[in-house]
Design a protein around this motif. Structure first.
Motif, PDB file in Angstrom:
ATOM      1  N   GLY A 234       0.814  -1.212   0.000  1.00 53.02           N
ATOM      2  CA  GLY A 234       0.000   0.000   0.000  1.00 53.02           C
ATOM      3  C   GLY A 234       0.840   1.250   0.000  1.00 53.02           C
ATOM      4  N   ASN A 235       1.951   1.217   0.747  1.00 56.91           N
ATOM      5  CA  ASN A 235       2.811   2.392   0.831  1.00 56.91           C
ATOM      6  C   ASN A 235       3.452   2.714  -0.511  1.00 56.91           C
ATOM      7  N   ILE A 236       3.908   1.689  -1.224  1.00 59.38           N
ATOM      8  CA  ILE A 236       4.528   1.917  -2.532  1.00 59.38           C
ATOM      9  C   ILE A 236       3.520   2.501  -3.516  1.00 59.38           C
ATOM     10  N   VAL A 237       2.299   1.952  -3.528  1.00 58.28           N
ATOM     11  CA  VAL A 237       1.261   2.465  -4.427  1.00 58.28           C
ATOM     12  C   VAL A 237       0.926   3.904  -4.072  1.00 58.28           C
TER      13      VAL A 237
ATOM     14  N   ALA B  22      13.001  12.973   8.005  1.00 58.29           N
ATOM     15  CA  ALA B  22      11.608  13.000   7.522  1.00 58.29           C
ATOM     16  C   ALA B  22      11.154  11.597   7.100  1.00 58.29           C
ATOM     17  N   ILE B  23      12.057  10.843   6.480  1.00 54.41           N
ATOM     18  CA  ILE B  23      11.721   9.478   6.055  1.00 54.41           C
ATOM     19  C   ILE B  23      11.393   8.615   7.271  1.00 54.41           C
ATOM     20  N   ASN B  24      12.201   8.724   8.319  1.00 51.20           N
ATOM     21  CA  ASN B  24      11.965   7.945   9.538  1.00 51.20           C
ATOM     22  C   ASN B  24      10.689   8.382  10.252  1.00 51.20           C
ATOM     23  N   GLU B  25      10.447   9.678  10.282  1.00 53.09           N
ATOM     24  CA  GLU B  25       9.239  10.181  10.942  1.00 53.09           C
ATOM     25  C   GLU B  25       7.977   9.729  10.215  1.00 53.09           C
ATOM     26  N   ALA B  26       8.078   9.541   8.899  1.00 53.88           N
ATOM     27  CA  ALA B  26       6.927   9.081   8.112  1.00 53.88           C
ATOM     28  C   ALA B  26       6.676   7.584   8.273  1.00 53.88           C
ATOM     29  N   GLY B  27       7.611   6.879   8.914  1.00 47.33           N
ATOM     30  CA  GLY B  27       7.445   5.438   9.130  1.00 47.33           C
ATOM     31  C   GLY B  27       8.534   4.597   8.492  1.00 47.33           C
ATOM     32  N   GLY B  28       9.347   5.214   7.624  1.00 49.47           N
ATOM     33  CA  GLY B  28      10.467   4.509   7.019  1.00 49.47           C
ATOM     34  C   GLY B  28      10.073   3.393   6.075  1.00 49.47           C
TER      35      GLY B  28
ATOM     36  N   HIS C  22       8.424   5.597   1.068  1.00 51.88           N
ATOM     37  CA  HIS C  22       9.026   6.859   1.518  1.00 51.88           C
ATOM     38  C   HIS C  22      10.450   6.985   1.008  1.00 51.88           C
ATOM     39  N   LEU C  23      11.200   5.882   1.033  1.00 48.91           N
ATOM     40  CA  LEU C  23      12.583   5.908   0.558  1.00 48.91           C
ATOM     41  C   LEU C  23      12.642   6.120  -0.950  1.00 48.91           C
ATOM     42  N   ILE C  24      11.827   5.407  -1.695  1.00 42.85           N
ATOM     43  CA  ILE C  24      11.802   5.555  -3.156  1.00 42.85           C
ATOM     44  C   ILE C  24      11.388   6.966  -3.540  1.00 42.85           C
ATOM     45  N   SER C  25      10.424   7.507  -2.808  1.00 41.01           N
ATOM     46  CA  SER C  25       9.961   8.873  -3.074  1.00 41.01           C
ATOM     47  C   SER C  25      11.085   9.885  -2.862  1.00 41.01           C
ATOM     48  N   ALA C  26      11.937   9.654  -1.851  1.00 38.71           N
ATOM     49  CA  ALA C  26      13.058  10.564  -1.584  1.00 38.71           C
ATOM     50  C   ALA C  26      14.056  10.559  -2.733  1.00 38.71           C
ATOM     51  N   PHE C  27      14.273   9.418  -3.355  1.00 34.80           N
ATOM     52  CA  PHE C  27      15.131   9.358  -4.545  1.00 34.80           C
ATOM     53  C   PHE C  27      14.550  10.230  -5.655  1.00 34.80           C
ATOM     54  N   GLY C  28      13.236  10.203  -5.801  1.00 31.76           N
ATOM     55  CA  GLY C  28      12.575  10.909  -6.885  1.00 31.76           C
ATOM     56  C   GLY C  28      12.619  12.412  -6.767  1.00 31.76           C
ATOM     57  N   THR C  29      12.937  12.949  -5.567  1.00 31.31           N
ATOM     58  CA  THR C  29      12.976  14.407  -5.382  1.00 31.31           C
ATOM     59  C   THR C  29      14.298  15.019  -5.822  1.00 31.31           C
ATOM     60  N   HIS C  30      15.237  14.169  -6.194  1.00 31.50           N
ATOM     61  CA  HIS C  30      16.547  14.675  -6.594  1.00 31.50           C
ATOM     62  C   HIS C  30      16.655  14.802  -8.109  1.00 31.50           C
ATOM     63  N   LYS C  31      17.854  15.081  -8.599  1.00 33.73           N
ATOM     64  CA  LYS C  31      18.025  15.452 -10.000  1.00 33.73           C
ATOM     65  C   LYS C  31      18.052  14.268 -10.958  1.00 33.73           C
ATOM     66  N   SER C  32      17.671  13.114 -10.462  1.00 34.36           N
ATOM     67  CA  SER C  32      17.633  11.943 -11.336  1.00 34.36           C
ATOM     68  C   SER C  32      16.548  12.096 -12.388  1.00 34.36           C
TER      69      SER C  32
ATOM     70  N   PHE D  15      -2.645  -1.300  10.704  1.00 33.29           N
ATOM     71  CA  PHE D  15      -1.325  -0.729  10.973  1.00 33.29           C
ATOM     72  C   PHE D  15      -0.527  -0.732   9.670  1.00 33.29           C
ATOM     73  N   PRO D  16      -0.816   0.231   8.770  1.00 34.46           N
ATOM     74  CA  PRO D  16      -0.262   0.185   7.402  1.00 34.46           C
ATOM     75  C   PRO D  16       1.208   0.586   7.269  1.00 34.46           C
ATOM     76  N   ASN D  17       1.809   1.189   8.303  1.00 28.98           N
ATOM     77  CA  ASN D  17       3.192   1.663   8.185  1.00 28.98           C
ATOM     78  C   ASN D  17       4.129   0.905   9.112  1.00 28.98           C
ATOM     79  N   GLY D  18       3.982  -0.414   9.154  1.00 26.44           N
ATOM     80  CA  GLY D  18       4.776  -1.197  10.099  1.00 26.44           C
ATOM     81  C   GLY D  18       5.939  -1.950   9.495  1.00 26.44           C
ATOM     82  N   PHE D  19       6.387  -1.570   8.296  1.00 27.38           N
ATOM     83  CA  PHE D  19       7.444  -2.330   7.613  1.00 27.38           C
ATOM     84  C   PHE D  19       8.717  -2.412   8.457  1.00 27.38           C
ATOM     85  N   ILE D  20       9.237  -1.273   8.901  1.00 21.60           N
ATOM     86  CA  ILE D  20      10.484  -1.250   9.654  1.00 21.60           C
ATOM     87  C   ILE D  20      10.323  -1.948  11.000  1.00 21.60           C
ATOM     88  N   ALA D  21       9.217  -1.671  11.699  1.00 26.93           N
ATOM     89  CA  ALA D  21       8.978  -2.308  12.997  1.00 26.93           C
ATOM     90  C   ALA D  21       8.886  -3.824  12.851  1.00 26.93           C
ATOM     91  N   ALA D  22       8.226  -4.273  11.781  1.00 28.04           N
ATOM     92  CA  ALA D  22       8.067  -5.716  11.557  1.00 28.04           C
ATOM     93  C   ALA D  22       9.400  -6.393  11.282  1.00 28.04           C
TER      94      ALA D  22
END
Length: 409
Positions: free
Chosen positions: A104-107, A254-260, A264-274, A336-343
């Motif tokens: 769900g997070n990736i979508v 910000a990535i960690n605060e959003a749930g990591g 969230h990580l892929i989105s952070a890559f997309g904000t750069h000059k790639s 609990f949709p943002n539990g990837f890191i905790a899991a």
């Protein structure tokens, strides 16, 4: 058995150990950053390799095909076997929940629709929908899972190569070594990350399969484990280098605060000059990795449930197995949709018990007996003692992290 090649075993080892857990590594190690991450990765690779060798030492005293559950039951008794069996089942449920939540997070991050931002429950709906579709495939046919997984693995290799090459040329030394960032301590953030690094290899799980494939040939099994795990190690090093060279340390707050989560990580890559294309290919890789991991773990748990409850391999029996396998983690991911890191962290605790602490007692018991081993790990009692102390220490770090006694970035 003559002229056997280690290539198949190397590919089995690398293919089993490289999975969606790769996306947790830069998130959990963002506090200690690049150099310490590489040191930890090397040390915990060695600990995982030791675990695999100790399991191999015990495995070789049984006939090919014997699982670690069988080994522990014969050597440590029924109670240990039950405990390890429950731990492995629990581990697979945790991982399935992690992958459900990642869907769900990736979508959500990929589409960026406003409906996801205003209705957080929509992420849970997407997790359930995509996970249910893949569960349907597992229910229908194991052979279909194999065919789809083969295609996905090739797609994963191609997309990873293209995306890493594209982002590698954009690595900034200042970001990679945190030169321009505000100076703050790195070491305090190391301890909470250790269990995630421990889980990232999962090397011990492949030992019985390699033994079944190669027979009583410890030399070739060791080569398969060594070179397969080193491929995994260098893939992780490459991913950490590219990630930390493109995304600054303070952007990870910000990535960690959003749930990591992966999105969230892929989105952070997309904000750069790639380029949009490179970001799209990286997104493809993340989808391939999640789906492959989900189907692999899902099939393993599906077969475990079918065997445990003696469900027949027909439509009705497979439906029962599928329901018990996929419904519990799917429902939890909805709430609990943002539990990837905790899991992944919880999974680390179970892995430490099942594949590090338990093998210690197995090998210790065997060496005290009168059995003559076909293969014995070098290092004697000193290395075995280091192995258990290091494993318990990492487990203690996970417990302290869960209780919020360790700092997180």
């Amino acid at each position: 058995m003559k002229n056997q090649s280690a290539l198949t075993g190397i590919m089995i080892t690398a293919g089993t150990t490289i999975g969606a857990g790769i996306f947790s590594l830069p998130v959990v190690s963002s506090g200690m950053w690049f150099v310490l991450s590489l040191v930890c990765l090397l040390l915990l690779w060695f600990l995982n390799y030791l675990s695999a060798l100790y399991i191999l030492e015990a495995n070789l005293l049984f006939e090919p095909g014997a699982s670690f559950d069988t080994i522990s039951k014969k050597i440590l008794g029924k109670n240990w076997s039950i405990l390890i069996g429950l731990s492995i089942a629990f581990l697979m449920y945790i991982l399935l929940y992690a992958y459900f939540s990642a869907f769900g997070n990736i979508v959500m991050e990929s589409l960026g629709w406003d409906i996801f931002k205003s209705n957080s429950w929509m992420q849970g709906v997407m997790s359930l929908a995509l996970g249910s579709l893949l569960a349907l495939i597992v229910w229908l046919s194991t052979a279909m899972v194999g065919r789809i997984s083969t295609i996905l693995v090739f797609g994963m290799i191609i997309s990873f190569t293209i995306s890493m090459a594209g982002f590698a040329i954009q690595i900034e030394t200042a970001k990679l070594f945190d030169i321009t960032g505000e100076k703050s301590a790195y070491l305090p953030y190391l301890w909470a990350a250790l269990p995630y690094f421990m889980t990232s290899f999962g090397l011990a799980t492949v030992v019985p399969s390699l033994y079944k494939f190669y027979g009583k040939n410890p030399a070739i099994i060791k080569r398969s484990l060594l070179w397969g795990s080193l491929i995994t190690f260098f893939v992780y090093v490459l991913f950490l280098t590219v990630t930390f060279g493109n995304i600054s340390r303070y952007e990870f707050i910000a990535i960690n605060e959003a749930g990591g989560n992966i999105g969230h990580l892929i989105s952070a890559f997309g904000t750069h000059k790639s380029s949009h294309m490179i970001s799209f290919v990286l997104n493809l890789f993340s989808n391939f990795a999640i789906i492959t991991s989900f189907m692999g773990v899902g099939l393993a748990l599906f077969d475990y449930i079918a065997d445990k409850f003696s469900f027949k391999d027909h439509a009705k029996g497979r439906f029962k197995s599928a329901c018990i396998t996929f419904i519990p983690p799917g429902i939890i991911s909805f709430f609990f949709p943002n539990g990837f890191i905790a899991a992944i962290g919880f999974a680390g605790l179970v892995v430490i018990f099942g594949f590090f602490i338990a093998p210690f007692f197995v090998v210790k018991t065997l060496r005290r007996s009168n059995r003559t081993p076909i293969y014995k790990v070098r290092g004697g009692h000193s290395l075995l003692l280091f192995f258990i102390l290091a494993s318990v220490f990492v487990g203690a770090c996970q417990i302290l992290s869960m209780l919020d006694y360790l700092p997180k970035w």
